[in-house]
Design a protein around this motif. Structure first.
Motif, PDB file in Angstrom:
ATOM      1  N   GLY A  49     -36.877  34.487  17.623  1.00 28.55           N
ATOM      2  CA  GLY A  49     -37.431  33.145  17.769  1.00 28.55           C
ATOM      3  C   GLY A  49     -36.390  32.193  18.339  1.00 28.55           C
ATOM      4  O   GLY A  49     -35.308  32.606  18.773  1.00 28.55           O
ATOM      5  N   THR A  50     -36.727  30.899  18.343  1.00 27.57           N
ATOM      6  CA  THR A  50     -35.871  29.902  18.978  1.00 27.57           C
ATOM      7  C   THR A  50     -35.606  28.736  18.046  1.00 27.57           C
ATOM      8  O   THR A  50     -36.507  28.279  17.347  1.00 27.57           O
ATOM      9  N   VAL A  51     -34.373  28.252  18.061  1.00 24.56           N
ATOM     10  CA  VAL A  51     -34.031  27.028  17.346  1.00 24.56           C
ATOM     11  C   VAL A  51     -33.313  26.118  18.333  1.00 24.56           C
ATOM     12  O   VAL A  51     -32.376  26.548  19.014  1.00 24.56           O
ATOM     13  N   HIS A  52     -33.753  24.878  18.432  1.00 23.98           N
ATOM     14  CA  HIS A  52     -33.222  23.954  19.427  1.00 23.98           C
ATOM     15  C   HIS A  52     -32.848  22.641  18.744  1.00 23.98           C
ATOM     16  O   HIS A  52     -33.660  22.065  18.024  1.00 23.98           O
ATOM     17  N   VAL A  53     -31.603  22.211  18.970  1.00 18.02           N
ATOM     18  CA  VAL A  53     -31.134  20.942  18.420  1.00 18.02           C
ATOM     19  C   VAL A  53     -30.792  20.031  19.590  1.00 18.02           C
ATOM     20  O   VAL A  53     -30.012  20.424  20.467  1.00 18.02           O
ATOM     21  N   THR A  54     -31.349  18.840  19.602  1.00 17.92           N
ATOM     22  CA  THR A  54     -31.091  17.965  20.751  1.00 17.92           C
ATOM     23  C   THR A  54     -29.755  17.239  20.625  1.00 17.92           C
ATOM     24  O   THR A  54     -29.183  16.809  21.613  1.00 17.92           O
ATOM     25  N   GLY A  55     -29.246  17.116  19.412  1.00 12.43           N
ATOM     26  CA  GLY A  55     -27.966  16.443  19.211  1.00 12.43           C
ATOM     27  C   GLY A  55     -26.842  17.435  19.013  1.00 12.43           C
ATOM     28  O   GLY A  55     -26.787  18.463  19.688  1.00 12.43           O
ATOM     29  N   ASP A  56     -25.943  17.135  18.047  1.00 10.25           N
ATOM     30  CA  ASP A  56     -24.808  18.006  17.741  1.00 10.25           C
ATOM     31  C   ASP A  56     -25.137  18.886  16.537  1.00 10.25           C
ATOM     32  O   ASP A  56     -25.991  18.555  15.720  1.00 10.25           O
ATOM     33  N   GLY A  63     -29.747  33.817  33.234  1.00  8.91           N
ATOM     34  CA  GLY A  63     -30.920  33.961  32.373  1.00  8.91           C
ATOM     35  C   GLY A  63     -30.794  33.131  31.109  1.00  8.91           C
ATOM     36  O   GLY A  63     -31.755  32.474  30.680  1.00  8.91           O
ATOM     37  N   LEU A  64     -29.609  33.147  30.514  1.00  5.52           N
ATOM     38  CA  LEU A  64     -29.402  32.399  29.272  1.00  5.52           C
ATOM     39  C   LEU A  64     -29.487  30.898  29.522  1.00  5.52           C
ATOM     40  O   LEU A  64     -30.092  30.154  28.742  1.00  5.52           O
ATOM     41  N   LEU A  65     -28.866  30.446  30.626  1.00  3.01           N
ATOM     42  CA  LEU A  65     -28.906  29.017  30.954  1.00  3.01           C
ATOM     43  C   LEU A  65     -30.341  28.576  31.218  1.00  3.01           C
ATOM     44  O   LEU A  65     -30.777  27.514  30.755  1.00  3.01           O
ATOM     45  N   ALA A  66     -31.073  29.411  31.911  1.00  2.00           N
ATOM     46  CA  ALA A  66     -32.467  29.069  32.206  1.00  2.00           C
ATOM     47  C   ALA A  66     -33.279  29.008  30.914  1.00  2.00           C
ATOM     48  O   ALA A  66     -34.080  28.089  30.711  1.00  2.00           O
ATOM     49  N   ALA A  67     -33.041  29.978  30.023  1.00  3.40           N
ATOM     50  CA  ALA A  67     -33.782  29.995  28.755  1.00  3.40           C
ATOM     51  C   ALA A  67     -33.507  28.733  27.955  1.00  3.40           C
ATOM     52  O   ALA A  67     -34.356  28.251  27.206  1.00  3.40           O
ATOM     53  N   ALA A  68     -32.296  28.181  28.123  1.00  3.77           N
ATOM     54  CA  ALA A  68     -31.938  26.975  27.391  1.00  3.77           C
ATOM     55  C   ALA A  68     -32.337  25.719  28.154  1.00  3.77           C
ATOM     56  O   ALA A  68     -32.046  24.600  27.718  1.00  3.77           O
ATOM     57  N   GLY A  69     -32.962  25.892  29.306  1.00  2.46           N
ATOM     58  CA  GLY A  69     -33.411  24.752  30.100  1.00  2.46           C
ATOM     59  C   GLY A  69     -32.265  23.995  30.753  1.00  2.46           C
ATOM     60  O   GLY A  69     -32.324  22.785  30.959  1.00  2.46           O
ATOM     61  N   ARG A  70     -31.199  24.723  31.103  1.00  2.00           N
ATOM     62  CA  ARG A  70     -30.038  24.058  31.687  1.00  2.00           C
ATOM     63  C   ARG A  70     -29.917  24.377  33.174  1.00  2.00           C
ATOM     64  O   ARG A  70     -30.422  25.395  33.654  1.00  2.00           O
ATOM     65  N   THR A  71     -29.197  23.483  33.871  1.00  3.77           N
ATOM     66  CA  THR A  71     -29.088  23.652  35.318  1.00  3.77           C
ATOM     67  C   THR A  71     -27.656  23.960  35.750  1.00  3.77           C
ATOM     68  O   THR A  71     -27.355  23.965  36.942  1.00  3.77           O
TER      69      THR A  71
END
Ligand code: FMN
Lengths: 246, 459
Positions: free
Chosen positions: A106-113, A212-220
């Protein structure tokens, strides 16, 4: 308490919508954490949950086993999304010690620190931290993928066994100390490498993996800007002459 | 004794512990008490190899122990219970402080945590079978839960260790109790160890490690330090298991008064205190013999902490480290423990150090009764090994039966003593039933020296 429209509790009023379950809201300003976690443990695949007023409470959304989406609107304390197994948890705010510790998938995403020991011992899944992570990020990681938008603290990836740690900022002291087979990618500087951790060449395979990892994390970020680190595998066996290496 | 690659250079230095002592006094030879033959052999071995000695088992030095205590049987001022007719209960409930599903065991003798990896899958299965047959619990170890042991264990305690090898929330939810391990009596302050010869494909897979490496696990937990964090960690484990599962905290005995108090403060349901004689699968000998305090000294300190906090018998105390007989069980309980755990004795019951493998032990430079190379993976009894052929030597059904027999004997022996002291439940044994044979034991156990009312250090 639970100011929610639990689809199964409120039965027919919502109708059998295409949206599997609608969104339920739990307000931690009034409901105890126990109520939140019990509701999430009783949840069924496809449901969405919003948690308001988390107030930095500990052990939020831990032990999730259903394919659900949980949105925590605010800061979380220790062990948020601990032992996560399915679906996603998104924290709009900061997270305390042991974010997603021992995550399985699964996925866990934190927008801050995130504080210390983010994704510690994680066996699988993806942990994305948009901001910085404290010391011991990915300590004893066992297969999890971690992407940190900012920098990470000292002793990160200590005894990291498997999985990938991506750092878009800088890494603190003793990165990857006593690392096993995990892979580390850092874009910025590394204050120092820990025992048995070395820089390794970036091959197309690694650039691919990183992309692939950067894309999965929505990064450019561009994979070409990163360096790779991993184990020299010199401490895998006891050897008298290594006694000064630790 | 030592690492195999090195051992090949140095067999001459391995003492044959079973060799008869030379006729010393008559021939005018005097052995040094300071530099005895084992010490000399250790120095020679260190000089030859440059590596410290790693071995299994527990402390081999003599320390004050349960042997130094005696029971005061009933007579005039207290009367005994009829040996075979009057009831003396042995059951124990563990973990009813906060957990909605505490364990209810039929005997207070439990099986201590020993990992699959350190032990063969057959040995783990045998432990589960033996424990289940008499209604007690068994415990996983540093390396996760195997289907064999879950399948054969009616009450299974799941260890939560610093390494978190094989740590899986599904197994956590399958467990009947969770034991957070801070330390072990054999090595308080040390992490786990499993040498390459035991890291087979299955063991490596369960631990996410490369096959054949020398594994040294962490000695501190990765995501908490200290009692304030531990309280939050216990909260997380309770939330994940919906407050059903009891949470134990296991400590190696060094400062048991403070550690027990802090474990209670952190929210433990059960505190496990393991004394320095406690067994290990692989630890540096210098660590085993020189770190930690004897079981006898640890119990009164832990009990004092529980009593001062008003939770004695509410937060249960499990004691381990050198439990061999029903008398040891009764003495531990009389000093205030609620239950005990056994490791070494359980392995012996399965067949460890069996004289029928004398030739095999000898070929390894050891002897039945001395074998402690659990780290080495070549256990003639097939218990501390991952070698499939050796492992076949232990039949899990027969081994389980032997363990069940032994557990029954321990329980009946403890009952025998309790009845003689006039107790209708093992838990009614009390320090007043005990006296000490030596000043040291008296001071440590806090019971009077036999024939006196003197407890050194008291009041
Ligand atoms: C072969 C072996 C393996 C062990 N593995 C573990 C372990 O994985 N985790 C742990 O907490 N203790 C472990 N121990 C220690 C036992 O849990 C227990 O504390 C000790 O054996 C009790 O002392 P006794 O052997 O004198 O009965 C091990 C002990 C032995 C003999």
């Amino acid at each position: 308490m639970v100011t929610l429209t639990l689809p199964d509790a409120a039965a027919p009023t919502e109708g059998a919508g295409a949206e599997a379950a609608g969104t339920s809201t739990i307000d931690l300003g009034t409901a105890p954490v126990r109520e939140l976690n019990q509701a999430l443990h009783d949840a069924v695949d496809g449901q969405s949950w919003t948690v308001t007023s988390p107030g930095g409470r500990h052990s939020l959304a831990v032990g999730i086993t259903a394919d659900i989406d949980v949105a925590i609107e605010g800061h979380a304390g220790y062990y948020a999304a601990g032992m996560h197994q399915k679906g996603s948890v998104t924290i709009t705010g900061n997270a305390g010690v042991g974010l997603a510790e021992n995550i399985m998938s699964g996925t866990v995403h934190v927008t801050g620190d995130a504080s210390q020991s983010a994704a510690a011992t994680g066996h699988g899944g993806l942990v994305v931290i948009d901001g910085n992570a404290g010391a011991r990020c990915g300590i004893s990681m066992k297969g999890v993928d971690i992407v940190v938008g900012g920098s990470i603290g000292h002793m990160s990836a200590f005894m990291a066994q498997a999985g990938r740690l991506v750092v878009c900022g800088d890494a603190g002291d003793a990165l990857g100390d006593s690392i096993y087979e995990a892979r580390i990618y850092v874009r910025g500087s590394v204050a120092s490498l820990g025992a048995d951790c070395i820089e390794k060449p970036m091959t197309p395979e690694h650039l691919d993996e990183l992309a692939g990892l950067l894309a999965a994390a929505g990064r450019t970020d561009s994979p070409a800007d990163f360096k790779r680190y991993g184990s020299a595998r010199k401490l895998y066996h006891f050897n008298v002459h290594n006694s000064t290496s630790y | 004794m030592t690492l195999p690659p090195v051992q090949q250079d140095a067999p001459a230095h391995i003492p044959a512990p079973h060799a008869p002592a030379p006729n010393t006094a008559e021939s005018g030879l005097r052995e040094s008490a300071t530099f005895d033959r084992a010490t000399i052999a250790d120095i020679q071995r260190a000089a030859a190899t440059g590596v410290y000695d790693i071995r299994g088992w527990g402390a081999k030095r003599k320390v004050p122990h349960f042997d130094d205590l005696l029971f005061l049987g009933a007579s005039m001022s207290r009367y005994p219970l009829e040996g075979y007719r009057e009831k003396c209960d042995t059951d124990v409930v563990l973990g009813d402080r906060h957990a909605s599903r505490p364990l209810h065991l039929q005997t207070p003798v439990t099986i201590a945590g020993m990992s699959f990896g350190a032990l063969s899958a057959n040995a783990k299965e045998a432990l589960g079978r033996g424990a289940s047959e008499v209604g007690t619990s068994t415990t996983t170890g540093d390396g996760g839960m195997t289907p064999e042991e879950r399948g054969q264990s009616r009450h299974l305690v799941y260890q939560y260790l610093p390494s978190r090898y094989g740590m899986n929330p599904d197994d956590l939810r399958k467990a009947d109790a969770i034991e957070i391990v801070l330390g072990q009596g054999a090595k308080p302050g040390g992490g786990g160890m499993l040498l390459g010869q035991k890291i087979t494909e299955r063991v490596a897979g369960m631990r996410t490690l490369p096959v054949g490496i020398d594994q040294r696990s962490a000695s501190r937990h990765p995501d908490w330090t200290g009692p304030d964090d531990l309280e939050i960690k216990i909260g997380e484990l309770r939330e994940i298991t919906d407050w059903r599962t009891p949470v134990y905290v296991k400590i190696g005995a060094s400062r048991p008064y403070y550690d027990t108090a802090l474990a209670v403060k952190s929210g433990a349901d059960v505190v496990v205190v393991d004394g320095m004689q406690g067994g290990t699968a692989a630890t540096q000998q210098v660590f085993i013999e020189n770190v930690g305090i004897p079981t006898l000294a640890a119990i009164p300190q832990a009990v004092q902490a529980l009593q001062e906090l008003g939770v004695h018998r509410k937060v249960q105390l499990i004691v381990s480290g050198g439990i061999r007989t029903g008398a040891d069980v009764a003495k531990a309980l009389a000093l205030g423990a609620d239950a005990v755990a056994i490791g070494t004795a359980a392995l012996i019951a399965l067949g460890d150090n069996d004289p029928r493998y004398a030739a095999d032990y000898s070929a390894l430079g050891s002897a039945a009764g001395f074998y402690d190379d659990f780290q080495d993976g070549r256990d003639p009894a097939g218990i501390t090994t991952q070698d499939p052929d050796l492992a076949l030597r232990l039949d899990p059904v027969a081994g389980g039966r032997r363990l069940a027999n032994y557990l029954r004997v321990l329980t009946m022996e403890a009952q025998t003593i309790a009845r003689a002291c006039g107790k209708s439940h093992l838990h009614n044994l009390e320090p007043e039933d005990l006296v000490a044979l030596t000043i040291e034991a008296s001071a440590m156990a806090r019971v009077p020296l036999a024939g006196t009312s003197w407890i050194p250090g008291a009041g």
